[in-house]
Design a protein around this motif. Sequence first.
Motif, PDB file in Angstrom:
ATOM      1  N   ILE A  13       0.833  -1.201   0.000  1.00 15.98           N
ATOM      2  CA  ILE A  13       0.000   0.000   0.000  1.00 15.98           C
ATOM      3  C   ILE A  13       0.866   1.249   0.000  1.00 15.98           C
ATOM      4  O   ILE A  13       1.887   1.315   0.689  1.00 15.98           O
ATOM      5  CB  ILE A  13      -0.920  -0.020   1.237  1.00 15.98           C
ATOM      6  CG1 ILE A  13      -1.967  -1.101   1.031  1.00 15.98           C
ATOM      7  CG2 ILE A  13      -1.582   1.328   1.450  1.00 15.98           C
ATOM      8  CD1 ILE A  13      -2.734  -1.396   2.262  1.00 15.98           C
ATOM      9  N   VAL A  14       0.429   2.215  -0.758  1.00 18.57           N
ATOM     10  CA  VAL A  14       1.144   3.480  -0.845  1.00 18.57           C
ATOM     11  C   VAL A  14       0.097   4.554  -1.088  1.00 18.57           C
ATOM     12  O   VAL A  14      -1.061   4.251  -1.400  1.00 18.57           O
ATOM     13  CB  VAL A  14       2.174   3.421  -2.018  1.00 18.57           C
ATOM     14  CG1 VAL A  14       1.470   3.293  -3.368  1.00 18.57           C
ATOM     15  CG2 VAL A  14       3.101   4.627  -2.029  1.00 18.57           C
ATOM     16  N   CYS A  15       0.484   5.811  -0.884  1.00 19.19           N
ATOM     17  CA  CYS A  15      -0.308   6.912  -1.416  1.00 19.19           C
ATOM     18  C   CYS A  15       0.675   7.742  -2.207  1.00 19.19           C
ATOM     19  O   CYS A  15       1.520   8.428  -1.622  1.00 19.19           O
ATOM     20  CB  CYS A  15      -0.956   7.758  -0.318  1.00 19.19           C
ATOM     21  SG  CYS A  15      -1.738   9.222  -1.024  1.00 19.19           S
TER      22      CYS A  15
ATOM     23  N   CYS B  46      -2.465   9.343   2.230  1.00 15.25           N
ATOM     24  CA  CYS B  46      -3.732   8.708   2.582  1.00 15.25           C
ATOM     25  C   CYS B  46      -3.445   7.330   3.182  1.00 15.25           C
ATOM     26  O   CYS B  46      -2.621   6.580   2.676  1.00 15.25           O
ATOM     27  CB  CYS B  46      -4.622   8.576   1.351  1.00 15.25           C
ATOM     28  SG  CYS B  46      -5.014  10.184   0.640  1.00 15.25           S
ATOM     29  N   TYR B  47      -4.187   7.016   4.252  1.00 17.73           N
ATOM     30  CA  TYR B  47      -3.811   5.885   5.102  1.00 17.73           C
ATOM     31  C   TYR B  47      -5.058   5.467   5.871  1.00 17.73           C
ATOM     32  O   TYR B  47      -5.872   6.323   6.237  1.00 17.73           O
ATOM     33  CB  TYR B  47      -2.723   6.395   6.055  1.00 17.73           C
ATOM     34  CG  TYR B  47      -1.988   5.381   6.896  1.00 17.73           C
ATOM     35  CD1 TYR B  47      -1.065   4.523   6.332  1.00 17.73           C
ATOM     36  CD2 TYR B  47      -2.192   5.337   8.270  1.00 17.73           C
ATOM     37  CE1 TYR B  47      -0.351   3.630   7.115  1.00 17.73           C
ATOM     38  CE2 TYR B  47      -1.481   4.446   9.061  1.00 17.73           C
ATOM     39  CZ  TYR B  47      -0.560   3.601   8.475  1.00 17.73           C
ATOM     40  OH  TYR B  47       0.152   2.716   9.255  1.00 17.73           O
ATOM     41  N   PRO B  48      -5.234   4.178   6.138  1.00 20.67           N
ATOM     42  CA  PRO B  48      -6.459   3.755   6.837  1.00 20.67           C
ATOM     43  C   PRO B  48      -6.377   3.993   8.340  1.00 20.67           C
ATOM     44  O   PRO B  48      -6.152   3.072   9.117  1.00 20.67           O
ATOM     45  CB  PRO B  48      -6.516   2.254   6.508  1.00 20.67           C
ATOM     46  CG  PRO B  48      -5.092   1.849   6.357  1.00 20.67           C
ATOM     47  CD  PRO B  48      -4.373   3.023   5.769  1.00 20.67           C
ATOM     48  N   TRP B  49      -6.545   5.247   8.742  1.00 24.40           N
ATOM     49  CA  TRP B  49      -6.415   5.629  10.158  1.00 24.40           C
ATOM     50  C   TRP B  49      -7.202   4.774  11.130  1.00 24.40           C
ATOM     51  O   TRP B  49      -6.677   4.396  12.190  1.00 24.40           O
ATOM     52  CB  TRP B  49      -6.847   7.090  10.356  1.00 24.40           C
ATOM     53  CG  TRP B  49      -5.960   8.099   9.711  1.00 24.40           C
ATOM     54  CD1 TRP B  49      -4.826   7.870   8.972  1.00 24.40           C
ATOM     55  CD2 TRP B  49      -6.138   9.520   9.736  1.00 24.40           C
ATOM     56  NE1 TRP B  49      -4.304   9.063   8.537  1.00 24.40           N
ATOM     57  CE2 TRP B  49      -5.078  10.084   8.989  1.00 24.40           C
ATOM     58  CE3 TRP B  49      -7.088  10.362  10.322  1.00 24.40           C
ATOM     59  CZ2 TRP B  49      -4.951  11.468   8.816  1.00 24.40           C
ATOM     60  CZ3 TRP B  49      -6.966  11.727  10.152  1.00 24.40           C
ATOM     61  CH2 TRP B  49      -5.900  12.273   9.411  1.00 24.40           C
ATOM     62  N   PRO B  50      -8.486   4.484  10.862  1.00 27.42           N
ATOM     63  CA  PRO B  50      -9.265   3.787  11.900  1.00 27.42           C
ATOM     64  C   PRO B  50      -8.692   2.428  12.283  1.00 27.42           C
ATOM     65  O   PRO B  50      -8.886   1.985  13.408  1.00 27.42           O
ATOM     66  CB  PRO B  50     -10.642   3.623  11.242  1.00 27.42           C
ATOM     67  CG  PRO B  50     -10.692   4.689  10.207  1.00 27.42           C
ATOM     68  CD  PRO B  50      -9.300   4.820   9.691  1.00 27.42           C
ATOM     69  N   VAL B  51      -8.008   1.764  11.366  1.00 29.03           N
ATOM     70  CA  VAL B  51      -7.448   0.448  11.699  1.00 29.03           C
ATOM     71  C   VAL B  51      -5.947   0.474  11.948  1.00 29.03           C
ATOM     72  O   VAL B  51      -5.418  -0.407  12.621  1.00 29.03           O
ATOM     73  CB  VAL B  51      -7.757  -0.615  10.615  1.00 29.03           C
ATOM     74  CG1 VAL B  51      -9.146  -1.199  10.824  1.00 29.03           C
ATOM     75  CG2 VAL B  51      -7.604  -0.057   9.207  1.00 29.03           C
ATOM     76  N   LEU B  52      -5.238   1.481  11.426  1.00 34.83           N
ATOM     77  CA  LEU B  52      -3.782   1.485  11.588  1.00 34.83           C
ATOM     78  C   LEU B  52      -3.237   2.688  12.348  1.00 34.83           C
ATOM     79  O   LEU B  52      -2.046   2.763  12.605  1.00 34.83           O
ATOM     80  CB  LEU B  52      -3.088   1.401  10.213  1.00 34.83           C
ATOM     81  CG  LEU B  52      -3.300   0.115   9.413  1.00 34.83           C
ATOM     82  CD1 LEU B  52      -2.380   0.068   8.213  1.00 34.83           C
ATOM     83  CD2 LEU B  52      -3.082  -1.115  10.273  1.00 34.83           C
ATOM     84  N   GLY B  53      -4.077   3.639  12.698  1.00 31.36           N
ATOM     85  CA  GLY B  53      -3.569   4.807  13.428  1.00 31.36           C
ATOM     86  C   GLY B  53      -2.853   5.774  12.507  1.00 31.36           C
ATOM     87  O   GLY B  53      -3.252   5.935  11.360  1.00 31.36           O
ATOM     88  N   LEU B  54      -1.802   6.396  13.006  1.00 34.83           N
ATOM     89  CA  LEU B  54      -1.074   7.389  12.207  1.00 34.83           C
ATOM     90  C   LEU B  54      -0.082   6.709  11.280  1.00 34.83           C
ATOM     91  O   LEU B  54       0.542   5.734  11.655  1.00 34.83           O
ATOM     92  CB  LEU B  54      -0.296   8.331  13.133  1.00 34.83           C
ATOM     93  CG  LEU B  54      -1.118   9.192  14.080  1.00 34.83           C
ATOM     94  CD1 LEU B  54      -0.179  10.036  14.941  1.00 34.83           C
ATOM     95  CD2 LEU B  54      -2.068  10.085  13.310  1.00 34.83           C
ATOM     96  N   PRO B  55       0.094   7.251  10.084  1.00 28.73           N
ATOM     97  CA  PRO B  55       1.098   6.662   9.197  1.00 28.73           C
ATOM     98  C   PRO B  55       2.506   6.916   9.704  1.00 28.73           C
ATOM     99  O   PRO B  55       2.780   7.981  10.262  1.00 28.73           O
ATOM    100  CB  PRO B  55       0.861   7.371   7.855  1.00 28.73           C
ATOM    101  CG  PRO B  55       0.154   8.632   8.191  1.00 28.73           C
ATOM    102  CD  PRO B  55      -0.598   8.392   9.464  1.00 28.73           C
TER     103      PRO B  55
ATOM    104  N   ALA C 247      10.464   9.373  -1.208  1.00 31.39           N
ATOM    105  CA  ALA C 247      11.190   8.176  -1.643  1.00 31.39           C
ATOM    106  C   ALA C 247      10.268   6.957  -1.648  1.00 31.39           C
ATOM    107  O   ALA C 247      10.214   6.211  -2.623  1.00 31.39           O
ATOM    108  CB  ALA C 247      12.399   7.932  -0.745  1.00 31.39           C
ATOM    109  N   TYR C 248       9.527   6.764  -0.570  1.00 27.23           N
ATOM    110  CA  TYR C 248       8.631   5.602  -0.517  1.00 27.23           C
ATOM    111  C   TYR C 248       7.513   5.737  -1.542  1.00 27.23           C
ATOM    112  O   TYR C 248       7.191   4.791  -2.265  1.00 27.23           O
ATOM    113  CB  TYR C 248       8.043   5.440   0.894  1.00 27.23           C
ATOM    114  CG  TYR C 248       7.076   4.270   0.974  1.00 27.23           C
ATOM    115  CD1 TYR C 248       7.542   2.962   0.977  1.00 27.23           C
ATOM    116  CD2 TYR C 248       5.694   4.479   1.004  1.00 27.23           C
ATOM    117  CE1 TYR C 248       6.667   1.891   1.011  1.00 27.23           C
ATOM    118  CE2 TYR C 248       4.808   3.415   1.041  1.00 27.23           C
ATOM    119  CZ  TYR C 248       5.301   2.117   1.045  1.00 27.23           C
ATOM    120  OH  TYR C 248       4.432   1.051   1.066  1.00 27.23           O
ATOM    121  N   ARG C 249       6.928   6.924  -1.624  1.00 21.55           N
ATOM    122  CA  ARG C 249       5.772   7.129  -2.508  1.00 21.55           C
ATOM    123  C   ARG C 249       6.134   6.885  -3.961  1.00 21.55           C
ATOM    124  O   ARG C 249       5.329   6.377  -4.732  1.00 21.55           O
ATOM    125  CB  ARG C 249       5.202   8.529  -2.302  1.00 21.55           C
ATOM    126  CG  ARG C 249       4.406   8.633  -1.015  1.00 21.55           C
ATOM    127  CD  ARG C 249       4.285  10.068  -0.500  1.00 21.55           C
ATOM    128  NE  ARG C 249       4.114  11.000  -1.580  1.00 21.55           N
ATOM    129  CZ  ARG C 249       4.612  12.229  -1.615  1.00 21.55           C
ATOM    130  NH1 ARG C 249       5.329  12.662  -0.604  1.00 21.55           N
ATOM    131  NH2 ARG C 249       4.417  13.003  -2.629  1.00 21.55           N
TER     132      ARG C 249
END
Length: 212
Positions: free
Chosen positions: A106-108, A113-122, A130-132
């Motif tokens: 997974i990337v944005c 953009c990140y699934p906060w409710p299940v993973l918290g803060l990115p 670099a990652y993106r």
Amino acid sequence: MSDRDHPEHNAPETGPALRVKALEALLVEKGLVDPAALDAIVEQYEYRVGPRLGARVVARAWLDAEFRVRLLNDAVSAIGELGIPSGPEGEHLMVVENTPDAHNLIVCTLCSCYPWPVLGLPPAWYKSFAYRSRAVADPRGVLREFGVELAPDVEIRVWDSSAELRYMVLPMRPDGTENLNEEQLAALVTRDAMIGTGVVRYPAQTARRAAE
Ligand code: FE
């Protein structure tokens, strides 16, 4: 995983990140906030509140085949069954499943953009340029830097998150965990495994969970 191990994940700080740092420095200087308290709050959301919820979802999916099907078909309502609210950043969440033939990452590419409710803060590296960019251009190389070596015939699927749709990876359940209960299984599931930059190992390699 720490940025010290992966200096290439540290993009120079510009724009909002720099302004946040400057604001934090000012607040600390004026005695308005305690930097240790700030760190504790971030730590709480990065490692405890956030990813632990996702880990519960993963453990349930490993143990309950019908829940797993519901999760893959309609993640928001399946996660709701566990009493986890979808929240402002989780109305449109899709769970993608790792298999022996396919690994999901997974990337944005646009921002963070990140699934906060299940993973918290990115984590910091998730937001780095670099990652993106490299998660799309060279996912196998990125995974190798995270210590994940996939067989050449394993397909890597890269999912680009957006404000409209966020993703979470359902990692593969490791061998040897047949006798573990839901809580014990959840304890093995790392944040990185649910982003796709890690895999779940048993025994758990706790040493790899380092601060960013
Ligand atoms: Fe984004």
